[in-house]
Design an enzyme around this catalytic site. Structure first.
Site, PDB file in Angstrom:
ATOM      1  N   HIS A 161      56.714  49.592  20.254  1.00 45.14           N
ATOM      2  CA  HIS A 161      57.158  50.990  19.573  1.00 45.14           C
ATOM      3  C   HIS A 161      58.057  51.541  20.686  1.00 45.14           C
ATOM      4  O   HIS A 161      57.463  51.873  22.302  1.00 45.14           O
ATOM      5  CB  HIS A 161      56.284  51.888  18.809  1.00 45.14           C
ATOM      6  CG  HIS A 161      55.849  51.877  17.481  1.00 45.14           C
ATOM      7  ND1 HIS A 161      56.712  51.012  17.018  1.00 45.14           N
ATOM      8  CD2 HIS A 161      55.101  52.225  16.927  1.00 45.14           C
ATOM      9  CE1 HIS A 161      56.082  50.544  15.634  1.00 45.14           C
ATOM     10  NE2 HIS A 161      54.830  51.848  15.935  1.00 45.14           N
ATOM     11  N   LYS A 556      56.527  63.840   9.801  1.00 49.44           N
ATOM     12  CA  LYS A 556      58.106  63.649   9.382  1.00 49.44           C
ATOM     13  C   LYS A 556      57.908  64.167   7.887  1.00 49.44           C
ATOM     14  O   LYS A 556      59.503  65.147   7.447  1.00 49.44           O
ATOM     15  CB  LYS A 556      58.731  62.244   9.643  1.00 49.44           C
ATOM     16  CG  LYS A 556      60.046  62.999   9.052  1.00 49.44           C
ATOM     17  CD  LYS A 556      60.530  61.466  10.018  1.00 49.44           C
ATOM     18  CE  LYS A 556      60.889  60.466   9.123  1.00 49.44           C
ATOM     19  NZ  LYS A 556      60.911  60.051   7.963  1.00 49.44           N
TER      20      LYS A 556
END
Length: 890
Positions: A161, A556
């Site tokens: 990532h 999120k």
């Protein structure tokens, strides 16, 4: 406000840095490195660069310390006054400073660790595996504690990532400076040697300054594999057996190294690099095959060198240390397959049987690496069997210190890493599987996507056949929403090999990411264990099952507070289900480096988990800059592994489980209030009309996609009209760059305010590990925010209502966190961390002001005009610098 004179500026900087209790030797390191950087800026920068850097540095320190609008305005004015070219140089200078300051801090940590090694009596009871074992034994008895120690498992999984903003060339240069700094310290008693070391540091800093800080293009997945390999080569390959050795030394005392070790290898290292294809079209089946080959090459080379080194030192003659019959037979077998080398070795070591055998074993490992079929080992177990023969022979010959010395370290390395080094894991989105299966069931011609998906299973089978089952076999299904999503993997594996083929051995791992998926997890698991292929594999593994929990998308989805509470509840329910079903559960935590993605100290997070959710096994993702911060330096890597493993061992102690269980029950009403109110507050922001494009305007979210961080795209789609397709990484990274850090704290202030009872919340902070971990992480996140700079970013949008909502929640959260933790300011109860943040903040402010200047100009340009490349470059340079200054960015 007038600009300070040079004398006043020097006094201001000195007072500011002296106001934080920096250890004297660290202060000396920072002074040395920053002074040498100053020389480089004078010698290698354009005329006046050093003076401009100093002007901005003094101004941001002044603005940070007196907090007046006039001081902040002057710092802004200086940043705005630079030409774009000069702003570019200034941003690079501050970024290099952060790299050097981080290095000095790391050097101090290593210094402290080495000093602590000489004072084991000072170690905290929860701070090392050995000390944790003693505490656990006091609760459950020696036999049970020993059994738990022998079943201990710590499983970090390295991912690609993209949150590491540094180039590999920059990282390599920093590591060289670190080595030279150690040389400088060691040469303190010899003035000439120290001057030579200083000259070499100066040359390396000059090289660091001249090295382009930004990657010219995104790295390929194969580049990312090579980057991760550097961590193994330079640190983990040798550090992990040293961790085992340290634990055994502590537990066995003076007998350590002369008898069989108590500790068993408990580290397993996984990797998604080259295997994670969820939303990354550049990771193909060919990439996965190559990743496995690269990892195997690295570990076999390491094992070959270690066996050769140990063999050369094993100069025990046959009279003092007679070989066993098994070792003599092993020599004959090895000699028959490698006659020329055996003759040469026997000539050099005629009466050193153990040395001769180990040197031929090293040759055999080398043949495995080069794929010499006549000489190669078939697998790591065959190598372990040969090493065990040598070890037993040494014990029988009354040479136990040689049996359990360096040879034991080699055995530990083989047990930990096999011939594969990393346990490569594949990840794919459930929607891709559904699409491919629908196509296969329809009988339509096979598309390129379908062929690629099927080829992945063939790649896994190939890797297993060549490097062993541990080399690959875990298959993670992103956004698991039903049992059918998991069963699809087995169906696709059968399709890939055809009716007559044998599919690869697969452990299918569900990844529950959204709030709704976390709530549905126990029901999905209860159903999937009844599916034939899944149930069959479960029985083959002794009913072992892994379940992955996503921290970033859930945060999120519902905000950090509700996400943390939902994750705790999901773990508790899944653990209870696993106990009832007789399943040995391993929860795999998809934690990121940033606090908005579940980051923060891993050991405190482990101790805050629900009862039976750890049970001696802890697996988590490690990514980006966190990989190099935790595993890039040997002493720090050893300490991190020891600390986390200690927490894993203690997490299942009766006292810890009882504390967590009792606290969760006692504060259930607090949790319910916090969950409800924090979610409502979060939705008030993110579900407001036009929020997504506003977010893209007030942060550098769009521009982050231009930064060549990694091979992975920043978002799944092209639109910023919705957050659904935005990956969690840029969501967190963008808020961090804007010095708002919203993903790490938003909603907590409202949640605590809704509870309202300050005395009870203070008590909960003391008694409830989950709340304490949450609040401590929020305190760190808030400490890295800056309200004045945040306001400037929020002004880039045209939504005063949303901007005010963010600022109000920031103020409310800060107020409540300070009231609960005490001390009058953020991190007052964590002085070392507070010092690190405060020392960096003014310098981060300088880069933020340069970033704001570039971002504002880009936003004000006509929409149909091409973006100014010089402004884009300045923005990206500042992004890299802020990431270096804040450290846990994504």
């Amino acid at each position: 406000m007038r600009e300070p004179t040079p004398t006043e500026a020097l006094d201001l900087v000195g007072r500011y840095e002296a106001g934080h209790e920096i250890p004297e030797r660290m202060r000396g390191d920072v002074r040395l490195l920053s002074t040498l950087l100053g020389r480089v800026l004078r010698e290698s920068g354009t005329p006046g660069l050093y003076e401009d850097v100093e002007r901005l540095r003094v101004a941001t320190i002044q603005a940070y310390t007196d907090e007046t609008p006039e001081a902040f305005a002057r710092a802004e004015q200086i940043a705005q006054s630079f030409t774009t070219e000069r702003a570019d140089e200034v941003a690079r200078a501050f970024t290099v400073y952060f790299h050097l300051a981080n290095l000095a801090e790391e050097h101090q940590r290593v210094r402290v660790l080495r000093e602590r090694d000489g004072r084991p009596e000072k170690e905290d009871a929860t701070d090392s595996v050995a000390a944790a074992f003693v505490r656990l034994a006091a609760e459950v008895g020696d036999d049970t504690a020993l059994e738990r120690l022998r079943n201990l498992r710590f499983h970090p999984v390295f991912t690609a990532h993209p949150t590491e903003a540094r180039r590999r060339a920059v990282s390599s240069s920093i590591r060289r400076v670190a080595g030279l700094l150690a040389e400088y310290e060691d040469s303190a008693r010899d003035g000439a040697d120290q001057r030579r070391a200083e000259r070499r540091i100066l040359a390396e800093i000059d090289l660091l300054w001249r090295t382009a800080p930004l990657r010219p293009q995104k790295p390929s997945p194969t580049d990312e594999v090579h980057t991760i390999m550097s961590v193994f080569d330079e640190t983990l390959f040798t550090a992990v057996p040293k961790v085992y050795r340290r634990i055994d030394d502590a537990l066995q005392g003076i007998a350590a190294g002369s008898r069989k070790p108590v500790v068993r290898p408990f580290v397993r290292v996984g990797s998604w690099v080259g295997g994670d294809r969820d939303g990354n079209p550049f990771v193909t089946a060919a990439t996965t095959r190559k990743a496995a080959a690269i990892a195997s090459e690295h570990v076999l080379l390491g094992l070959e060198r270690a066996a050769t080194r140990i063999g050369r030192t094993l100069t025990l003659d046959a009279v003092s240390t007679p070989p066993s019959a098994e070792v003599e037979a092993l020599w004959r077998r090895l000699k028959d397959s490698d006659e020329d080398a055996a003759a040469e070795i026997a000539k050099r070591s005629p009466d050193e049987p153990h040395r001769r055998v180990l040197l031929l074993i090293a040759r055999k490992i080398g043949a495995t690496r080069t794929r010499d079929a006549d000489l190669a080992y078939p697998d790591a177990d065959a190598l372990l069997a040969d090493l065990a023969l040598v070890q037993r022979s040494l014990v029988d010959a009354r040479a136990p210190r040689h049996a359990y010395g360096e040879l034991q370290s080699l055995i530990w390395q083989v047990q930990t890493y096999g011939f594969h080094l990393t346990e490569l894991e594949v990840r794919q989105h459930s929607a891709v599987h559904r699409t491919v299966l629908a196509e296969l069931d329809s009988g339509a011609p096979i598309s390129e996507q379908t062929e690629e998906v099927l080829d992945v299973f063939r790649a896994i089978a190939h890797i297993q056949q060549r490097y062993g089952l541990r080399a690959a076999g875990r298959y993670i299904v992103s956004f698991t929403q039903s049992a059918a999503d998991l069963d699809a993997v087995h169906r696709l594996a059968r399709h890939a090999v055809g009716p007559s083929g044998t599919p690869p051995v697969l452990d299918v791992i569900p990844l529950f990411e959204t709030f709704a998926d976390l709530q549905a997890a126990p029901g999905i698991l209860a159903e999937i264990v009844t599916h034939p292929a899944f149930a069959a594999r479960l029985e083959e593994t002794g009913r072992r099952l892994e379940v992955m929990l996503g921290y970033s998308d859930s945060s999120k989805d519902v905000g950090p507070v509700a996400a943390n509470l939902a994750l705790y509840e999901a773990q508790a329910l899944i653990a209870a289900w696993a106990q009832d079903a007789g399943i040995e559960l391993t929860l795999f935590h998809g934690r990121g480096g940033a606090l908005g993605r579940g980051g923060g100290p891993a050991n405190s997070a482990v101790l805050a988990q629900p009862p039976h959710s750890v049970d001696g096994r802890f697996k988590l993702t490690e990514q980006g800059e966190v990989i190099f911060a935790r595993y890039g330096e040997p002493a720090i890597a050893m300490r991190h592994i020891d600390q986390v493993a200690a927490a894993v061992l203690l997490a299942s102690s009766p006292s810890n489980e009882q504390r967590n269980s009792a606290a969760a029950e006692r504060y259930a009403d607090v949790a319910a209030t916090m969950d409800r109110t924090s979610r409502a507050r979060f939705f008030e922001l993110v579900k407001a009309p036009g929020f997504a494009p506003w977010f893209a305007t007030v942060t550098p979210m769009e521009e982050i996609g231009l930064l060549a961080l990694g091979s992975r795209p920043a978002r799944r789609g092209l639109s910023v009209e919705s957050l659904e397709d935005l990956r969690a990484i840029p969501w967190v990274f963008a808020w961090t760059q804007a010095r708002i850090n919203l993903a790490g704290w938003f909603g907590l202030g409202t949640a605590l305010d809704a509870v309202g009872d300050e005395a009870r919340l203070r008590q909960a902070y003391r008694d409830w590990p989950l709340l304490r971990t949450l609040i401590d992480n929020v305190a760190m996140s808030l400490a890295k925010t800056d309200e004045r700079i945040a306001r400037r970013y929020l002004e880039l949008g045209d939504r005063d209502d949303l901007a005010q909502l963010v600022l109000d929640e920031m103020a409310l959260t800060r107020d409540w966190v300070v009231r609960i933790t005490g001390g009058g300011e953020l991190l007052a109860n964590k002085p070392v961390l507070q010092r690190a943040v405060k020392l960096r903040s003014p310098y981060v402010d300088a880069l933020s002001l340069l970033q704001l200047r570039a971002l504002r100009a880009l936003r004000e340009a006509p929409q149909d005009a091409p973006a100014d490349p010089e402004l884009q470059r300045l923005l990206l340079l500042s992004v890299s610098g802020v990431a270096a200054g804040l450290q846990n960015t994504g």
